[in-house]
Structures are given as structure tokens and as C-alpha cells.
Design an enzyme around this catalytic site. Structure first.
Site, PDB file in Angstrom:
ATOM      1  N   CYS A   1      -1.386   9.541   3.611  1.00  0.00           N
ATOM      2  CA  CYS A   1      -1.469   8.700   2.224  1.00  0.00           C
ATOM      3  C   CYS A   1      -2.837   9.308   1.501  1.00  0.00           C
ATOM      4  O   CYS A   1      -2.756   9.147   0.253  1.00  0.00           O
ATOM      5  CB  CYS A   1      -1.327   7.620   2.273  1.00  0.00           C
ATOM      6  SG  CYS A   1      -2.355   6.525   3.403  1.00  0.00           S
TER       7      CYS A   1
ATOM      8  N   GLU B   1       0.886  -1.301   0.038  1.00  0.00           N
ATOM      9  CA  GLU B   1       0.011  -0.113   0.094  1.00  0.00           C
ATOM     10  C   GLU B   1       0.967   1.075  -0.214  1.00  0.00           C
ATOM     11  O   GLU B   1       1.873   1.370   0.916  1.00  0.00           O
ATOM     12  CB  GLU B   1      -0.970   0.055   1.138  1.00  0.00           C
ATOM     13  CG  GLU B   1      -1.636  -1.282   1.376  1.00  0.00           C
ATOM     14  CD  GLU B   1      -2.805  -1.333   0.698  1.00  0.00           C
ATOM     15  OE1 GLU B   1      -3.402  -0.500   0.083  1.00  0.00           O
ATOM     16  OE2 GLU B   1      -3.209  -2.477   0.041  1.00  0.00           O
TER      17      GLU B   1
HETATM   18  P1  NAP Z   1       9.021   3.929   3.540  1.00  0.00           P
HETATM   19  O1  NAP Z   1      10.140   5.157   3.763  1.00  0.00           O
HETATM   20  O2  NAP Z   1       8.808   3.334   2.450  1.00  0.00           O
HETATM   21  O3  NAP Z   1       9.436   3.116   5.025  1.00  0.00           O
HETATM   22  C1  NAP Z   1       8.398   1.828   5.284  1.00  0.00           C
HETATM   23  C2  NAP Z   1       9.147   0.606   5.408  1.00  0.00           C
HETATM   24  O4  NAP Z   1       9.881   0.085   4.189  1.00  0.00           O
HETATM   25  C3  NAP Z   1      10.464   0.885   6.594  1.00  0.00           C
HETATM   26  O5  NAP Z   1      10.602  -0.183   7.427  1.00  0.00           O
HETATM   27  C4  NAP Z   1      11.665   1.161   5.645  1.00  0.00           C
HETATM   28  O6  NAP Z   1      12.687   0.851   6.215  1.00  0.00           O
HETATM   29  C5  NAP Z   1      11.333   0.053   4.441  1.00  0.00           C
HETATM   30  N1  NAP Z   1      11.641   0.258   3.194  1.00  0.00           N
HETATM   31  C6  NAP Z   1      11.682   1.752   2.447  1.00  0.00           C
HETATM   32  N2  NAP Z   1      12.419   1.489   1.201  1.00  0.00           N
HETATM   33  C7  NAP Z   1      12.749  -0.019   1.091  1.00  0.00           C
HETATM   34  C8  NAP Z   1      13.516  -0.780   0.076  1.00  0.00           C
HETATM   35  N3  NAP Z   1      14.005  -0.034  -0.983  1.00  0.00           N
HETATM   36  N4  NAP Z   1      13.735  -1.679   0.557  1.00  0.00           N
HETATM   37  C9  NAP Z   1      13.356  -2.507   1.828  1.00  0.00           C
HETATM   38  N5  NAP Z   1      12.662  -1.903   2.710  1.00  0.00           N
HETATM   39  C10 NAP Z   1      12.531  -0.618   2.409  1.00  0.00           C
HETATM   40  O7  NAP Z   1       7.823   4.859   4.037  1.00  0.00           O
HETATM   41  P2  NAP Z   1       7.435   5.813   5.414  1.00  0.00           P
HETATM   42  O8  NAP Z   1       8.230   7.050   5.252  1.00  0.00           O
HETATM   43  O9  NAP Z   1       7.570   5.169   6.576  1.00  0.00           O
HETATM   44  O10 NAP Z   1       6.028   6.413   4.970  1.00  0.00           O
HETATM   45  C11 NAP Z   1       5.739   7.387   4.171  1.00  0.00           C
HETATM   46  C12 NAP Z   1       5.111   6.874   2.885  1.00  0.00           C
HETATM   47  O11 NAP Z   1       4.032   5.887   3.281  1.00  0.00           O
HETATM   48  C13 NAP Z   1       4.281   8.009   2.025  1.00  0.00           C
HETATM   49  O12 NAP Z   1       4.530   7.837   0.739  1.00  0.00           O
HETATM   50  C14 NAP Z   1       2.732   7.697   2.174  1.00  0.00           C
HETATM   51  O13 NAP Z   1       1.999   7.985   1.218  1.00  0.00           O
HETATM   52  C15 NAP Z   1       2.831   6.183   2.548  1.00  0.00           C
HETATM   53  N6  NAP Z   1       1.822   5.862   3.191  1.00  0.00           N
HETATM   54  C16 NAP Z   1       0.719   4.890   2.605  1.00  0.00           C
HETATM   55  C17 NAP Z   1      -0.235   4.345   3.111  1.00  0.00           C
HETATM   56  C18 NAP Z   1      -0.966   3.517   2.476  1.00  0.00           C
HETATM   57  O14 NAP Z   1      -2.131   2.974   3.391  1.00  0.00           O
HETATM   58  N7  NAP Z   1      -1.485   3.552   1.292  1.00  0.00           N
HETATM   59  C19 NAP Z   1      -0.524   4.725   4.642  1.00  0.00           C
HETATM   60  C20 NAP Z   1       0.328   5.533   5.332  1.00  0.00           C
HETATM   61  C21 NAP Z   1       1.716   6.021   4.518  1.00  0.00           C
HETATM   62  P3  NAP Z   1      13.606   2.117   6.418  1.00  0.00           P
HETATM   63  O15 NAP Z   1      12.892   2.982   7.010  1.00  0.00           O
HETATM   64  O16 NAP Z   1      14.949   1.327   6.856  1.00  0.00           O
HETATM   65  O17 NAP Z   1      13.835   2.983   5.251  1.00  0.00           O
END
Ligand code: NAP
Length: 526
Positions: free
Chosen positions: A299, A262
Site C-alpha cells: 500500500c 485503511e
Molecule cells: P480487498 O479486495 O478490498 O479485500 C479486503 C477484504 O475486504 C476482503 O475480505 C474482501 O472480501 C472484502 N471486501 C472487498 N470489497 C468488499 C465490498 N464491496 N463489500 C464487503 N467486503 C468487501 O483488498 P485486498 O485485495 O485484500 O488488498 C489489496 C488492497 O489493499 C490494495 O489496494 C492495497 O493498497 C490495500 N492495502 C492497504 C493497506 C493500508 O494500510 N492502507 C495495507 C495493505 C493493503 P473478498 O476477498 O471476498 O472480496
């Protein structure tokens, strides 16, 4: 509050890893909490334990599973105010927001417990041999769990989309053990909530391994979980980059598994001419407030606004501009998110086809976002894909159009979204009925005359949408039907009654709603 920085591997703990990372907060003595990176052996151990727990957990009664979920909610509440205090420090989110989010999270756990007790989620379907056609087989279908599920949370919802969030609760409700990858932006919160789940599991007699929590700041931790052959499903909430990386990694596996990533969305809002003339100022203020909510870190944040041709559009933009210029944003969740926000807004500001509409006030605090709004034309927006990318934070781009066809063209050109919103009066909705039909194919949730921010946990909610909002547009990550991401149907043909699972037995011992020969009923079958 005892924070070990260890992996929670079922009922055991392990801190074998020599690599450690420092979390964002310190203890009372001022010593930062540190966390062991999970080793490959620990990851393997957690997944093996979950695999061993899968069979007994699947056979645990639905009532016992419901009690487990309710107990998790109780244990989260039992942590008390220190959970809120530490999560405020880790996330920069205010107390009121976190109190509300904790309630939402415990409410969600109790909601899924209610679903388990009620039973129709099992989708029990019975086709009986008929008197007129005795040769017709006795076929009975129900949902069973997929198996061990790897779950990732997002930084912007440290409770509701994290360790005990929607993905974990719907997987556990479905009967799947969970291995959760802790979020390095709020690792203390993760450990406290993880401890609460482990305690609840022990106290309600769940099998050891039904839940594990693994820390890791290196992407290798997550990738190792995805690659593990005993993992049967992945649920991720976070950025497009993270969600797509896990999806791509999963596609390299010998055994394909579902990956429910998501991800982000720009949540387009279409404002139609009639309503704009009736309440343009009110709308501009309300939309700006929705964009600024939680420093824009939702999001479902409305990041793209499509405006009709006419005299009311400049007035709307002037009102929007005034609201943004008056706002001061706030401190963002993490330094990384702040840097990404600045990069995204700078790219818009320097884009040759984009004009800066408004810039908010700069707070004298580290990592405080300055709210911003931009404008462009429909022709530019349609020609330049980068203008439809999510800038996570208080930023929006407003597209001016020259006619109805341009509005519809923008809708047709959209990529998959979590939400799409139409603001229109009765005449607008008639004139633009085509818009609704187009948007149905683009988003998981369509909204009329309300803001997209705010996602209720209930039976009808869809929080999902076509790619790139998610990697599987056939599902939702919020609401009752989120459970079906972690189940599959199985059909029992010609089974003697006593060999059938309880939901399918003749006398309907669970008293659940079933579909018998096409009709929904709670009655027994003869
Ligand atoms: P994120 O940076 O993608 O982090 C989420 C998790 O994924 C973290 O544990 C992160 O680890 C890991 N991760 C990130 N890139 C990775 C990769 N290339 N390989 C493996 N693991 C990886 O997201 P966030 O900053 O926590 O959240 C913000 C984003 O989430 C926004 O874009 C928002 O729109 C979205 N969001 C979506 C929803 C939905 O329901 N669709 C809900 C809430 C938020 P690290 O921290 O170590 O990078």
C-alpha cells in the site's frame, strides 16, 4: 494441521452453513480445503458472544491482557513451518518475506503487550481541587474500550494486516473483543492464526467470545457484521472499493460507529532538481526497486513520481526505463488482483495523454505481472483525475513538469495519501520549503530522502492519512497510537478514591505516568 473450514465462535466451532467456498490450496491428498460461509445466525452468535465477553474483558487487568497478546505470539510461532508453507501457497509470497512478516506480527503483539504494561497509553489525567479554589471539582480522565470491533484484513499482508495483524492487536490491547472476517484469499492461514488466538485466549483465562473468526466469500458476511447493532467499531485494511463499501454501509446504521478503513494510495515521490543532478542514476534504480518490491503489492508502493524541469530528467527516465525493462515482476497475490493490475495498466497504456515508458519481462507463470512505467505531463496529470488512481502492482506514472509552480500545483491537487516523499538536497529543501507544508496536509507520513515502502511498528509511526487513503485521517493503523481508534475518554468527577479505576487512584497503584494538574508524573496524589 487440522483445517475445519468452520467458524470459530469464541471457544466453540460451527459449520452450519450449507454454502461452501473452495480455498486456493489443497490438502496432502490433493483435496482443496473448503470453508463454510458463515450464516446470519452464526454471525449473530459470534457478535453476541463478543458482546457478553466485553464487560469481563474490559475489567481484565492490563497485565493479563498483555499476557494474552504475548501468548498469541507464542502460539503463532508454535504452529511452526507449516504455517509458512501454506501461506506461501495461498499468497504466492516467498518464504523469506513471510518469515519476516511473521516476525513483524509477533513483534507487534509483544510491542502492544509492552505498551499495556507501561500504562501511559491510558492517558490518565487528574485535575485536583486546589487549596486556593476548593470549589473546583476533582476531575479524572482515562481511556476505556469502545466495545465489540469488526476487523477485515488485506490479501497482501496475510499475517501483519490479517487475523492477528495490527487492527486485531490494537483492538484487543484497547480491551475490545474482535470479530474477524477471514480473507478468502488466504482462509487456511486465517483459520490457523485464528486457532492460535483462541488457544491463547483459553490458556490465559480470557472470556469466551473475546475473539471469533468468520468465513465468507460473499460480501453479505461482512455487511451483516457492519449492520449488527452490537458492533461498536470497524477496522478494515484493503482496497478503496471494499473500505468505502463498508464505510457507506455503516453510515446507514441507526447508531453511528467509527469506521477505520485503511485503503490504497499512490504515495507520490517528488524529486527536486539539486538531488537529481547529484544522484539521478542511483535514485532511478532505487525507486524502481521500491516500485518492484513484492511485485509492487504494497500500500506504500511509490506509484506517482514528480520530476523537475531540466536535462537530468530525461537521463533519470532512461535509467528508470532500463531497470524496469530488466525486471520480470512475479506472480501476484490473487487472480483478481492480477486482472485489476492488467486493467489499470491497459487503461494507462491506451490513455491519449499517457506514454508507455517501459515494460518489463513476462514470466512464463500464471498471474505473473509485467512491470510497467508510464509518463505524462503536469498539465495532463492535473486535468485528468483517473491518472492519480492506484494501480495495485508494479506500475508507476512519471510526471514531467516545466517549473516549480507546476510541482507545487501537483502537490496541492493531491488527494489524501498514506505517504508523500521528497528527495532533495539542502538547497532543494530550502527552495521548496512550501512543498513540505502542502504535503503535511495530504499524507499521514512524510519522508525525506528515503523510500516509502517499509512501515515500522513503533511509537511515532503514522500509517493513515486523509481520505481517500483512509476514512478517518485523525488516526493511524500502525504503531502505538493505533490503540486510540478503539478507545474513548471518560471523565470521573468527584469520585471517592476507592470507587475510581486503578489508573486514577490517588496512590497510583499501577505506577504509570499521569498528568496531574498539567504536569506529567508517576507520583501519588494526596
Ligand atoms: P480487498 O479486495 O478490498 O479485500 C479486503 C477484504 O475486504 C476482503 O475480505 C474482501 O472480501 C472484502 N471486501 C472487498 N470489497 C468488499 C465490498 N464491496 N463489500 C464487503 N467486503 C468487501 O483488498 P485486498 O485485495 O485484500 O488488498 C489489496 C488492497 O489493499 C490494495 O489496494 C492495497 O493498497 C490495500 N492495502 C492497504 C493497506 C493500508 O494500510 N492502507 C495495507 C495493505 C493493503 P473478498 O476477498 O471476498 O472480496
Amino acid at each position: 494441521m487440522i483445517i475445519t473450514g468452520n467458524q470459530l465462535i469464541g471457544y466453540a466451532q460451527s459449520g452450519d452453513g450449507s454454502e461452501k467456498f473452495i480455498g486456493p490450496v489443497a490438502d496432502e491428498a490433493g483435496v482443496p480445503y473448503s470453508f463454510h460461509e458463515a450464516t446470519f445466525a452464526e454471525i449473530d452468535q459470534a457478535i453476541h458472544k463478543a458482546h457478553t465477553a466485553a464487560a469481563p474483558y474490559k475489567r481484565t487487568s492490563y497485565i493479563k491482557r498483555a499476557e494474552f497478546l504475548e501468548k498469541i505470539a507464542d502460539e503463532i510461532m508454535a504452529i511452526g513451518p507449516e504455517l509458512i508453507t501454506v501461506t506461501m501457497q495461498e499468497s504466492n509470497l516467498p518464504e523469506a518475506r513471510l518469515l519476516g512478516e511473521r516476525d513483524r506480527t509477533t513483534g507487534q503483539l509483544r510491542f502492544f503487550a509492552k505498551i499495556l504494561r507501561e500504562g501511559s497509553w491510558l492517558r490518565a489525567i487528574i485535575d485536583l481541587p486546589s487549596a486556593t479554589n476548593p470549589a473546583k471539582g476533582d476531575l479524572r480522565q482515562m481511556q476505556i474500550p469502545l466495545g465489540v470491533t469488526g476487523v477485515w484484513g488485506a490479501s497482501n499482508f496475510p499475517f501483519a494486516f490479517s487475523v492477528a495483524g495490527g487492527d486485531t492487536v490494537s483492538a484487543l490491547a484497547a480491551g475490545c473483543p474482535v470479530v474477524h472476517k477471514s480473507h478468502p484469499a488466504h482462509p487456511v492461514t486465517c483459520e490457523l492464526v485464528g486457532q492460535a488466538i483462541v488457544k491463547a485466549a483459553k490458556e490465559t483465562g480470557m472470556p469466551d467470545g473475546v475473539f471469533s473468526l468468520l468465513h465468507g466469500i460473499s460480501y453479505q458476511t461482512g455487511l451483516q457484521i457492519v449492520r449488527h447493532p452490537l458492533i461498536k467499531a470497524i477496522a478494515f485494511t484493503g482496497s478503496f472499493q471494499g473500505g468505502k463499501a463498508l464505510f457507506d454501509e455503516a453510515n446507514k446504521r441507526d447508531e453511528p460507529i467509527p469506521v477505520y478503513s485503511e485503503m490504497g494510495s499512490v504515495n507520490p515521490v517528488f524529486i527536486l532538481p539539486g538531488i537529481l543532478s547529484e544522484k539521478g542514476t542511483e535514485l532511478a534504480k532505487a525507486l524502481a526497486a521500491s516500485n518492484l518490491l513484492g511485485v509492487g503489492q504494497f500500500c506504500t508502493n511509490p506509484g506517482v513520481v514528480v520530476l523537475p524541469d531540466g536535462d537530468n530528467t530525461p537521463a533519470f527516465l532512461a535509467d528508470y526505463k532500463a531497470t524496469i525493462e530488466d525486471a520480470s515482476g512475479g506472480v501476484m497475490l490473487t487472480d483478481n488482483i492480477y486482472r485489476s493490475f492488467n486493467k489499470g495498466t491497459e487503461e494507462f497504456a491506451h490513455h491519449k495523454n499517457v506514454a508507455l515508458l517501459a515494460k518489463g519481462k513476462q514470466l512464463d507463470k500464471k498471474s505473473a505481472a509485467v512491470p510497467q512505467a508510464f509518463t505524462t505531463t503536469a498539465a495532463n496529470f492535473l486535468a485528468q483525475e483517473e491518472l492519480s488512481e492506484e494501480v495495485f502492482g508494479p506500475s508507476s506514472i512519471h510526471i514531467t513538469t516545466e517549473n516549480k509552480e507546476e510541482i507545487l500545483a501537483i502537490a496541492r491537487n493531491l488527494k489524501g495519501q498514506l505517504t508523500a516523499t521528497i528527495w532533495g538536497n539542502a538547497d532543494d529543501l530550502k527552495t521548496y520549503s512550501e512543498l513540505q507544508h502542502i504535503l503535511e496536509d495530504k499524507a499521514g507520513r512524510l519522508i525525506i530522502n528515503a523510500m516509502p515502502t517499509g512501515v515500522e511498528v513503533n511509537y511515532a509511526m503514522v500509517h493513515g492519512g486523509p481520505f481517500p487513503a483512509t476514512t478517518n485521517g485523525a488516526t493511524t493503523s500502525v504503531g502505538a497510537t493505533a490503540i486510540y481508534r478503539f478507545t474513548r475518554p471518560v471523565c470521573f468527577q468527584g469520585f471517592p478514591n476507592e470507587a475510581l479505576p486503578e489508573p486514577l487512584q490517588n496512590n497510583n497503584p499501577l505506577g504509570i505516568l499521569r498528568q496531574v494538574d498539567g504536569k506529567f508524573t508517576t507520583a501519588a496524589v494526596i
